[in-house]
Design an enzyme around this catalytic site. Structure first.
Site, PDB file in Angstrom:
ATOM      1  N   CYS A  70       1.145  -1.156   0.060  1.00 19.63           N
ATOM      2  CA  CYS A  70      -0.070   0.102   0.108  1.00 19.63           C
ATOM      3  C   CYS A  70       1.015   1.233  -0.173  1.00 19.63           C
ATOM      4  CB  CYS A  70      -0.916   0.112   1.281  1.00 19.63           C
ATOM      5  SG  CYS A  70      -0.168  -0.104   2.845  1.00 19.63           S
ATOM      6  N   ASN A 126       2.215   1.425   4.523  1.00 21.35           N
ATOM      7  CA  ASN A 126       2.485   0.221   5.092  1.00 21.35           C
ATOM      8  C   ASN A 126       2.201   0.435   6.521  1.00 21.35           C
ATOM      9  OD1 ASN A 126       5.346  -2.024   6.183  1.00 21.35           O
ATOM     10  ND2 ASN A 126       3.393  -2.731   5.098  1.00 21.35           N
ATOM     11  N   CYS A 143      -1.582   0.660   7.438  1.00 24.58           N
ATOM     12  CA  CYS A 143      -3.003   0.511   7.570  1.00 24.58           C
ATOM     13  C   CYS A 143      -3.432  -0.825   6.675  1.00 24.58           C
ATOM     14  CB  CYS A 143      -3.839   1.597   7.228  1.00 24.58           C
ATOM     15  SG  CYS A 143      -3.621   2.950   8.181  1.00 24.58           S
ATOM     16  N   ARG A 144      -3.566  -0.751   5.127  1.00 17.62           N
ATOM     17  CA  ARG A 144      -4.164  -1.813   4.512  1.00 17.62           C
ATOM     18  C   ARG A 144      -3.065  -2.869   4.347  1.00 17.62           C
ATOM     19  NH1 ARG A 144      -5.050   2.233  -0.386  1.00 17.62           N
ATOM     20  NH2 ARG A 144      -2.934   3.116   0.569  1.00 17.62           N
ATOM     21  N   SER A 145      -1.742  -2.771   3.932  1.00 14.89           N
ATOM     22  CA  SER A 145      -1.136  -3.849   3.626  1.00 14.89           C
ATOM     23  C   SER A 145      -0.777  -4.584   4.965  1.00 14.89           C
ATOM     24  CB  SER A 145       0.003  -3.458   2.847  1.00 14.89           C
ATOM     25  OG  SER A 145       1.069  -2.625   3.213  1.00 14.89           O
ATOM     26  N   ASP A 188      -8.165   3.998   0.789  1.00 17.15           N
ATOM     27  CA  ASP A 188      -7.297   4.480   1.814  1.00 17.15           C
ATOM     28  C   ASP A 188      -8.032   4.982   3.193  1.00 17.15           C
ATOM     29  OD1 ASP A 188      -5.488   5.741   3.600  1.00 17.15           O
ATOM     30  OD2 ASP A 188      -4.527   6.879   1.959  1.00 17.15           O
TER      31      ASP A 188
END
Ligand code: 4NP
Length: 166
Positions: A11, A14, A16-18, A128
């Site tokens: 993401c 690095n 939050c999402r990934s 995001d």
């Protein structure tokens, strides 16, 4: 068993999402008894948060769902990761652009939008959540949970893996 299948989630920050995708995928792999089949990593295209823990809101979201991502420390995606990993799953089209920018056209076939595997793909991007409230983080969790489920099933088929706990 053949070589380890090397998976990398990407993401922007690095945090939050990934890291969540890495943690959820890792847990699903563990539930299937397939830990030895995979090497799993995540990173961000940006360097602002290198060395940091995952965002507290994402850590709490994971915790609400019984998952710990407390050990995660952010890192930045680098060109050599294109060589080192078999599959690179990016969270949005901006990540896709940034990752492909580092490629010399040799590895572009390894890089795909993560939500290509979502049974409800929407616009194929994981939003995001950084500027969102709890609801945004929960939405990301739900997307990541169902997408990693489908992704793992596809990889099990593709590589003829034998889940141990099925
Ligand atoms: P991520 O979220 O890409 O899912 O880790 C973000 C984290 C930090 C920033 C942007 C997105 N930031 O601008 O610092």
């Amino acid at each position: 068993m053949s070589d380890t299948i090397r998976i990398h989630f990407v993401c922007l920050g690095n945090i939050c999402r990934s890291p969540l995708a890495e943690g959820v995928f890792r847990e699903k792999v563990r539930e299937e008894g397939l830990e030895d089949a995979f090497e799993i990593e995540s990173s961000g295209t940006g360097d602002w948060h290198v060395g940091s823990k995952a965002d507290q809101r994402m850590r709490q979201t994971a915790k609400r769902h019984g998952l710990s991502i407390e050990d995660h420390r952010a890192s930045q995606f680098k060109a050599s990761d294109l060589e080192a990993y078999d599959h690179i799953f990016v969270m949005d089209k901006s990540n896709l652009n940034d990752v492909l920018y580092l490629d010399d056209d040799t590895h572009s076939g390894k890089v795909r939008l993560f939500r290509e595997f979502d049974p409800e793909p929407g616009n194929y991007q994981v939003p995001d959540p950084y500027h969102d409230g709890r609801e945004g983080f929960e939405r990301v969790y739900n997307i990541v949970d169902r997408t990693t489920e489908q992704l793992l099933n596809r990889l099990i088929d593709e590589y003829n893996l034998s889940p141990q706990n099925a």
